[in-house]
Design a protein around this motif. Structure first.
Motif, PDB file in Angstrom:
ATOM      1  N   CYS A 115       0.894  -1.131  -0.083  1.00 49.10           N
ATOM      2  CA  CYS A 115       0.029   0.067  -0.043  1.00 49.10           C
ATOM      3  C   CYS A 115       0.838   1.299   0.011  1.00 49.10           C
ATOM      4  O   CYS A 115       1.380   1.809   1.130  1.00 49.10           O
ATOM      5  CB  CYS A 115      -1.177   0.029   1.217  1.00 49.10           C
ATOM      6  SG  CYS A 115      -1.821  -1.395   1.504  1.00 49.10           S
ATOM      7  N   PRO A 116       1.075   1.832  -1.129  1.00 49.80           N
ATOM      8  CA  PRO A 116       1.968   3.201  -1.037  1.00 49.80           C
ATOM      9  C   PRO A 116       1.243   3.988  -0.264  1.00 49.80           C
ATOM     10  O   PRO A 116       0.088   4.253  -0.038  1.00 49.80           O
ATOM     11  CB  PRO A 116       1.641   3.546  -2.478  1.00 49.80           C
ATOM     12  CG  PRO A 116       1.583   2.351  -3.329  1.00 49.80           C
ATOM     13  CD  PRO A 116       0.625   1.384  -2.502  1.00 49.80           C
ATOM     14  N   CYS A 117       2.171   4.854   0.327  1.00 52.18           N
ATOM     15  CA  CYS A 117       1.804   6.015   1.354  1.00 52.18           C
ATOM     16  C   CYS A 117       2.308   7.445   0.659  1.00 52.18           C
ATOM     17  O   CYS A 117       3.522   7.656   0.854  1.00 52.18           O
ATOM     18  CB  CYS A 117       2.484   5.714   2.659  1.00 52.18           C
ATOM     19  SG  CYS A 117       2.316   6.939   3.615  1.00 52.18           S
ATOM     20  N   PRO A 118       1.507   8.249  -0.061  1.00 48.38           N
ATOM     21  CA  PRO A 118       1.902   9.376  -0.425  1.00 48.38           C
ATOM     22  C   PRO A 118       2.955  10.341   0.284  1.00 48.38           C
ATOM     23  O   PRO A 118       3.812  10.634  -0.063  1.00 48.38           O
ATOM     24  CB  PRO A 118       0.797   9.966  -0.826  1.00 48.38           C
ATOM     25  CG  PRO A 118      -0.250   8.966  -1.201  1.00 48.38           C
ATOM     26  CD  PRO A 118      -0.073   7.954  -0.295  1.00 48.38           C
ATOM     27  N   LEU A 119       2.367  10.283   1.591  1.00 49.68           N
ATOM     28  CA  LEU A 119       2.971  11.090   2.526  1.00 49.68           C
ATOM     29  C   LEU A 119       4.579  10.744   3.063  1.00 49.68           C
ATOM     30  O   LEU A 119       5.652  11.426   3.013  1.00 49.68           O
ATOM     31  CB  LEU A 119       2.300  11.341   3.820  1.00 49.68           C
ATOM     32  CG  LEU A 119       2.715  12.484   4.864  1.00 49.68           C
ATOM     33  CD1 LEU A 119       2.220  13.690   4.333  1.00 49.68           C
ATOM     34  CD2 LEU A 119       2.053  12.111   6.291  1.00 49.68           C
ATOM     35  N   TRP A 137       6.124   7.847   1.383  1.00 48.41           N
ATOM     36  CA  TRP A 137       7.095   7.620   0.114  1.00 48.41           C
ATOM     37  C   TRP A 137       7.374   8.913  -0.645  1.00 48.41           C
ATOM     38  O   TRP A 137       8.251   8.870  -1.548  1.00 48.41           O
ATOM     39  CB  TRP A 137       6.227   6.772  -0.720  1.00 48.41           C
ATOM     40  CG  TRP A 137       5.919   5.298   0.152  1.00 48.41           C
ATOM     41  CD1 TRP A 137       6.275   5.244   1.421  1.00 48.41           C
ATOM     42  CD2 TRP A 137       5.673   4.086  -0.733  1.00 48.41           C
ATOM     43  NE1 TRP A 137       5.862   3.838   1.543  1.00 48.41           N
ATOM     44  CE2 TRP A 137       5.605   3.106   0.466  1.00 48.41           C
ATOM     45  CE3 TRP A 137       5.483   3.576  -1.871  1.00 48.41           C
ATOM     46  CZ2 TRP A 137       5.057   1.790   0.073  1.00 48.41           C
ATOM     47  CZ3 TRP A 137       5.054   2.562  -2.243  1.00 48.41           C
ATOM     48  CH2 TRP A 137       4.905   1.498  -1.261  1.00 48.41           C
ATOM     49  N   ARG A 138       6.799   9.809  -0.453  1.00 47.21           N
ATOM     50  CA  ARG A 138       7.113  11.322  -1.107  1.00 47.21           C
ATOM     51  C   ARG A 138       6.674  11.136  -2.436  1.00 47.21           C
ATOM     52  O   ARG A 138       7.605  11.175  -3.063  1.00 47.21           O
ATOM     53  CB  ARG A 138       8.241  11.988  -0.571  1.00 47.21           C
ATOM     54  CG  ARG A 138       8.006  12.498   0.972  1.00 47.21           C
ATOM     55  CD  ARG A 138       9.574  13.018   1.276  1.00 47.21           C
ATOM     56  NE  ARG A 138      10.164  11.929   2.002  1.00 47.21           N
ATOM     57  CZ  ARG A 138      11.339  11.667   1.862  1.00 47.21           C
ATOM     58  NH1 ARG A 138      12.302  12.746   1.443  1.00 47.21           N
ATOM     59  NH2 ARG A 138      11.821  10.627   2.675  1.00 47.21           N
ATOM     60  N   HIS A 139       5.503  10.768  -2.770  1.00 45.01           N
ATOM     61  CA  HIS A 139       4.958  11.000  -4.167  1.00 45.01           C
ATOM     62  C   HIS A 139       3.708  11.562  -4.373  1.00 45.01           C
ATOM     63  O   HIS A 139       3.027  11.780  -3.367  1.00 45.01           O
ATOM     64  CB  HIS A 139       5.048   9.875  -4.840  1.00 45.01           C
ATOM     65  CG  HIS A 139       4.006   8.594  -4.300  1.00 45.01           C
ATOM     66  ND1 HIS A 139       2.485   8.719  -4.459  1.00 45.01           N
ATOM     67  CD2 HIS A 139       4.190   7.337  -3.678  1.00 45.01           C
ATOM     68  CE1 HIS A 139       1.910   7.676  -3.852  1.00 45.01           C
ATOM     69  NE2 HIS A 139       3.097   6.888  -3.410  1.00 45.01           N
ATOM     70  N   GLU A 140       3.117  12.169  -5.600  1.00 48.73           N
ATOM     71  CA  GLU A 140       2.106  12.636  -5.526  1.00 48.73           C
ATOM     72  C   GLU A 140       0.781  11.700  -5.301  1.00 48.73           C
ATOM     73  O   GLU A 140       0.801  10.700  -5.621  1.00 48.73           O
ATOM     74  CB  GLU A 140       1.936  13.455  -6.969  1.00 48.73           C
ATOM     75  CG  GLU A 140       2.629  14.579  -7.126  1.00 48.73           C
ATOM     76  CD  GLU A 140       2.617  15.761  -6.279  1.00 48.73           C
ATOM     77  OE1 GLU A 140       1.334  16.059  -6.123  1.00 48.73           O
ATOM     78  OE2 GLU A 140       3.672  16.328  -6.102  1.00 48.73           O
ATOM     79  N   LEU A 163      10.035   7.877  -8.710  1.00 48.96           N
ATOM     80  CA  LEU A 163       8.885   8.562  -8.591  1.00 48.96           C
ATOM     81  C   LEU A 163       8.714   8.919  -6.879  1.00 48.96           C
ATOM     82  O   LEU A 163       7.890   9.460  -6.693  1.00 48.96           O
ATOM     83  CB  LEU A 163       7.635   7.503  -8.845  1.00 48.96           C
ATOM     84  CG  LEU A 163       7.452   7.150 -10.412  1.00 48.96           C
ATOM     85  CD1 LEU A 163       6.371   6.287 -10.606  1.00 48.96           C
ATOM     86  CD2 LEU A 163       7.345   8.553 -11.194  1.00 48.96           C
ATOM     87  N   GLN A 164       9.632   8.518  -6.347  1.00 46.90           N
ATOM     88  CA  GLN A 164       9.466   8.527  -4.912  1.00 46.90           C
ATOM     89  C   GLN A 164      10.728   9.192  -4.137  1.00 46.90           C
ATOM     90  O   GLN A 164      11.814   9.068  -4.318  1.00 46.90           O
ATOM     91  CB  GLN A 164       9.307   7.285  -4.103  1.00 46.90           C
ATOM     92  CG  GLN A 164       8.424   6.349  -4.559  1.00 46.90           C
ATOM     93  CD  GLN A 164       8.509   5.050  -4.144  1.00 46.90           C
ATOM     94  OE1 GLN A 164       8.202   4.592  -3.064  1.00 46.90           O
ATOM     95  NE2 GLN A 164       8.754   4.096  -5.205  1.00 46.90           N
TER      96      GLN A 164
END
Lengths: 388, 293, 84
Positions: B204-208, B210-213, B258-259
Motif C-alpha cells: 500500500c503506497p503512502c504518498p506522505l 514515500w513522498r510521491h504525488e 517516482l518517490q
C-alpha cells in the motif's frame, strides 16, 4: 461437597463451575496447577470450553479480551512476570469495560528471578481499573471466583476482577474445601450477557480513538464505578452467604478489633498467621487485633477508617514496596487519617518479599515495634548478608 | 447504489493506499465479518470517536495483539457455534505484522485459528511519522534510517513476511497490491473460502511517507510489482502455486524515481547502492520465476 | 457509571472531508464512460457511485481531490479541474 484439595485444584474446579466459554493461559510458576487442572477437565470431557494455549501472557489476556467482546465468558490466570507482560492488556480490558476474571498466583518480580510469594506483581497494576481481591485461605479464594464473575458482569460494574492468591502458600497448599454444587452456582451466576458486543447483526466499533474531548470522561466513569463497587461487593457477598451458607468475601474483615489498642493491617494468607499470633498474645492479656483487607481496589476507605479510628497504634504489613516511596498500602492507610482529628501512630513494615517466611515471631516483632518509634518503611526479618 | 463497508469521512490522507486496500478487503468480505485491528494508521483514521467508518463489527485493542484478540473472537464464535457464519479478519500495518505483532500472529497461525490476517504494508511506521520497520526496503530514507554522510538509508532489505507466514504451513499465503485491485479482491475471496489461518500481504503506497504525488499511488504500486521489488505470489500449505508473471524486466529506477524516499539513490555517487537494490529485484525474479521466458 | 465509547457503523459520514480539497477536484464528464467501475473501485474514500455508463460521479462532501480516478479512467472521461 467437602474435599481435601490443593488450592489450584480447588480454583480449577470452581472456575469450571462458573461455565467460562473460552480459557486462555500461558504457564508460569506457581500458576501452572490451576490451568493444568482446567486442561485436564477439558481433556476428560467434564468442561466444554475453547481452551486456547497461547504463546505469551500478553496473548492470553488478549485472547480473553476478544472472547469477552464477542459475548463469551472467559478466564485466565497468571503470576509475576506474566502479569507484568500482560500489563498493557490489563489496562486495555478495564478501559474497554470487559468483565474478565483473572487469578493471580502472587509471586515476586525479577530481578533477581524468584518464584516465591509476595504481592509486588498485583500491587504494581493497582491503578489499572481492575477490582482486586486478596484471599486468606483456599476456601476464600475459591468463593471469591464465583463472587468475582458475578461482580464483574454486573451491569452496574463491567470491570475486570483479579483474584489474588498467594503463590505456593495457597496455590500448592492443601485444605478441606467446600466445592459448591453446579445448581447453586448457576442460581447465583446468570449466563454471560454483554449488550455492546461484536455482532454482525448489530455492527459496532469497539476500541475507538478518543481524543482530549472524550478520554477523561472514560476515566471518570471508571472511578465513579469503583465508588459504586464498594456498596455492590457487600451486596454480592451477602447474597453469596444466603445462597451458599458461607460468609466469605466482602471489603474487610475485623479480627479482635473491638477493644484493640495495637492493630496490624494486612492482606492475603499472612492474615492466618497474624490471627494465630493474636490469639497467643491475647492470652497474655494484650489487646492486639487485625484488619484484613479483602478488597484492595477499590480501596474501602470509609470502612478502613471506621475500623481503625479508635486504634492508637497501627502497623501496615506489606509484601510489596513502591521502591523509593514506602509500602503502597501504608501510604494509603496513612492518608485516610489526614485532617480527620484522630492521630494514630501508623508505621509501615515490609515483610515476606520473595517468599521469605513470615513466622509468628515476625508478627510478634511487628507488634513489639509498634510501641516503639514510628517508622515508615521498616524491613522485618532482614538477614545480615554481606552486600557488595 | 454502492455503499462501501468502510464509509467515507475517514481521515486518511488523500490518495492513501491503505484506505483503498482496507475498503477493497472489507467490501469483498461482506457484512458477516468481525474485524480485529492493531493500532496504526488504519485504526486511527477510521475510528476517531464519535465517528467510525466501519459498517461491520470492529475492535481495536493494542498495537501487537490483533492475532491474539482474533484468536479469542474466533474461539468465542466456535463456542457459540457460529464459526461457519462469520469470518474473522485480523489486520495490521507492516510494523504491527512484521515487528511488534509477529509473535501473536505466529501463535495464531500455529494454533490453526480460522482467521484471515492482513498486512497493509506501507513500509514504515507512518502513523508516528515515517520511522523504519522490519518491512522497510533497503536504502529507504526514513526518519529513523535517515540518509546522511555515513548512511544511505535503511541498512537491510525487507523481511520476507510471505515466506515466514508460509513456513507455518497454513492453508493460504499471498501477496497483493492496490496497484492490481481486482487481483487483490480475488485473493481475499479465495482466502475466505478456505478454512484455517490465511495471510495476505498487501502493498500500500503512502504518498506522505514515500513522498510521491497522491495521484501516483496506483502507478507506484504497479511498478513495485513490475520491477520485481514486490513480487505477487501465492502459497498453499507452504507450496508456491502461482505468481504474477512479468512480460518485461523493468529496471528498479523506474520505481525509485517516482518517490522522494529513494531520491538519494539516483545520484551518480549512489551507483553501488542502486545496484544492491537491483540485485534484490533480480533475486525475487529468479526465486519466484517471475519473468515470462 | 459506564460510558461506552462504541461508535455507530458508518458514523464517519458526519465528517465532511471534502473541505480538505485545496486545488483540484475531479469532474466526471459522463460522455465516454464504459462503466468499467475502475474509478469506483480505486477511490480511497469510497465516495464514487454509479452503475450504468455515464452515470458515475463522486460525492464532493468527501472527495479529497487525490486524482486517482482521473488517472485510472481508461477513457479520460474524468478530468481534474480547479476548485472555483
Amino acid at each position: 461437597m467437602k474435599e481435601y484439595l490443593e488450592g489450584s485444584q480447588a480454583i480449577a474446579k470452581v472456575v469450571a463451575l462458573c461455565r467460562p466459554g473460552v480459557i486462555s493461559a500461558y504457564p508460569i510458576t506457581p500458576q501452572t496447577h490451576i490451568v493444568e487442572g482446567l486442561a485436564q477437565l477439558v481433556a476428560d470431557g467434564e468442561l466444554k470450553v475453547e481452551f486456547v494455549n497461547v504463546e505469551s501472557e500478553h496473548s492470553a489476556a488478549s485472547c480473553c479480551l476478544g472472547a469477552l467482546a464477542t459475548g463469551v465468558r472467559a478466564y485466565t490466570s497468571t503470576s509475576s512476570q506474566g502479569l507484568l507482560l500482560m500489563a498493557e492488556v490489563i489496562f486495555n480490558i478495564a478501559g474497554l469495560r470487559l468483565p474478565l476474571v483473572l487469578t493471580c498466583a502472587n509471586r515476586a518480580v525479577s530481578a533477581p528471578i524468584n518464584i516465591w510469594n509476595d504481592h509486588q506483581d498485583s500491587v504494581t497494576v493497582r491503578d489499572s481499573g481492575w477490582i482486586q481481591f486478596y484471599a486468606e485461605s483456599i476456601q476464600e479464594a475459591a468463593d471469591l471466583h464465583i463472587q468475582g464473575y458475578r461482580l464483574s458482569e454486573d451491569k452496574r460494574v463491567l470491570l475486570p476482577v483479579m483474584i489474588n492468591i498467594d503463590g505456593y502458600i495457597l496455590t500448592h497448599g492443601y485444605e478441606v474445601v467446600d466445592i459448591p454444587a453446579q445448581e447453586l452456582v448457576d442460581k447465583f451466576l446468570p449466563p454471560y450477557q454483554l449488550e455492546r458486543k461484536l455482532d454482525p447483526t448489530h455492527p459496532l466499533t469497539l476500541g475507538v480513538l478518543a481524543g482530549p474531548d472524550y478520554y477523561m470522561e472514560t476515566r471518570f466513569a471508571i472511578e465513579k464505578t469503583m465508588e459504586d463497587v464498594l456498596s455492590i461487593i457487600p451486596e454480592i457477598s451477602n447474597e453469596f452467604h444466603r445462597t451458599f451458607g458461607r460468609n466469605t468475601g466482602g471489603l474487610i474483615e475485623k479480627y479482635c478489633l473491638e477493644d484493640a489498642q495495637r492493630v496490624i493491617v494486612a492482606m492475603g494468607s499472612v492474615c492466618g498467621t497474624i490471627k494465630e499470633t493474636i490469639d497467643e498474645i491475647r492470652e497474655k492479656g494484650e489487646k492486639v487485633g487485625l484488619l484484613k483487607i479483602i478488597t484492595y481496589r477499590p480501596l474501602p476507605q470509609e470502612e478502613i477508617y471506621q475500623a481503625l479510628k479508635k486504634v492508637k497504634e497501627i502497623a501496615v504489613l506489606e509484601k510489596a514496596i513502591s521502591l523509593g516511596g514506602f509500602g503502597p498500602l501504608y501510604t494509603e492507610i496513612k492518608s485516610l487519617f489526614q485532617g480527620k482529628g484522630e492521630n494514630p501512630k501508623i508505621s509501615g513494615f515490609i515483610v515476606g518479599l520473595g517468599g521469605r517466611d513470615i513466622t509468628k515471631n515476625s508478627i510478634k516483632t511487628v507488634f513489639d515495634k509498634l510501641s516503639g518509634k514510628q517508622t515508615d518503611c521498616e524491613f522485618i526479618d532482614l538477614k545480615n548478608v554481606e552486600i557488595r | 447504489m454502492y455503499k462501501p463497508l468502510l464509509s467515507p469521512g475517514h481521515t486518511a490522507c488523500g490518495g492513501c493506499g491503505q484506505a483503498l486496500a482496507a475498503r477493497l478487503v472489507v467490501d469483498i468480505a461482506g457484512p458477516n465479518v468481525i474485524v480485529v485491528n492493531n493500532t496504526g494508521c488504519l485504526e486511527v483514521f477510521s475510528t476517531g470517536y464519535p465517528d467510525s467508518s466501519w459498517e461491520v463489527p470492529f475492535i481495536h485493542s493494542l498495537f501487537e495483539n490483533a492475532g491474539a484478540v482474533a484468536s479469542g473472537v474466533e474461539s468465542a464464535l466456535k463456542y457459540l457455534k457460529k464459526e461457519d457464519q462469520i469470518n474473522v479478519i485480523a489486520q495490521a500495518g507492516d510494523g504491527g505484522t512484521a515487528d511488534i505483532g509477529l509473535q501473536a500472529l505466529s501463535g495464531m497461525w500455529e494454533r490453526g485459528h480460522n482467521v484471515l490476517s492482513i498486512c497493509y504494508d506501507n513500509e514504515a511506521y507512518m502513523n508516528t511519522g515515517i520511522q523504519r520497520s522490519g518491512l522497510t526496503p533497503l536504502d529507504t530514507n526514513t526518519t529513523t534510517s535517515p540518509v546522511g554522510k555515513f548512511s544511505s538509508g535503511n541498512i537491510r532489505p525487507k523481511k520476507n513476511m510471505i515466506e515466514i507466514a508460509s513456513a507455518h504451513g497454513i492453508s493460504y499465503v499471498a501477496s497483493a497490491t492496490v496497484g492490481f485491485p481486482r487481483d487483490l479482491q480475488r485473493k481475499i475471496k479465495k482466502a475466505l473460502s478456505l478454512k484455517g489461518p490465511k495471510f495476505l500481504h498487501i502493498h500500500c503506497p503512502c504518498p506522505l511517507g514515500w513522498r510521491h504525488e497522491p495521484n501516483l499511488t496506483l502507478e507506484v504500486a504497479k511498478l513495485a510489482v513490475e520491477t520485481g521489488l514486490f513480487p505477487l505470489v501465492e502459497f498453499e500449505f507452504g507450496k508456491l502455486i502461482n505468481v504474477y508473471k512479468l512480460k518485461e524486466h523493468k529496471p528498479v529506477e523506474e520505481y525509485l524515481k517516482l518517490q522522494g524516499r529513494f531520491k538519494h539513490l539516483l545520484s551518480p555517487e549512489a551507483k553501488a547502492e542502486l545496484a544492491r537494490v537491483q540485485e534484490i529485484a533480480d533475486g525475487n525474479i529468479e526465486r519466484y520465476g517471475l519473468l515470462v521466458k | 457509571m459506564i460510558i461506552h465509547l462504541t461508535a455507530k457503523p458508518g458514523s464517519a459520514r458526519n465528517n465532511k472531508t471534502g473541505s480538505w480539497r485545496i486545488e483540484k477536484k475531479p469532474k466526471f464528464l459522463q460522455k465516454n464512460c464504459v462503466a468499467c467501475k475502475n474509478c469506483l473501485i480505486i477511490c480511497p474514500e469510497g465516495c464514487i457511485t454509479g452503475e450504468e455508463k455515464n452515470t458515475f460521479n463522486c460525492d464532493y462532501d468527501f472527495c479529497k481531490g487525490c486524482g486517482l480516478c482521473a488517472v485510472i479512467c481508461p477513457k479520460q472521461d474524468i478530468i481534474m479541474v480547479s476548485e472555483e
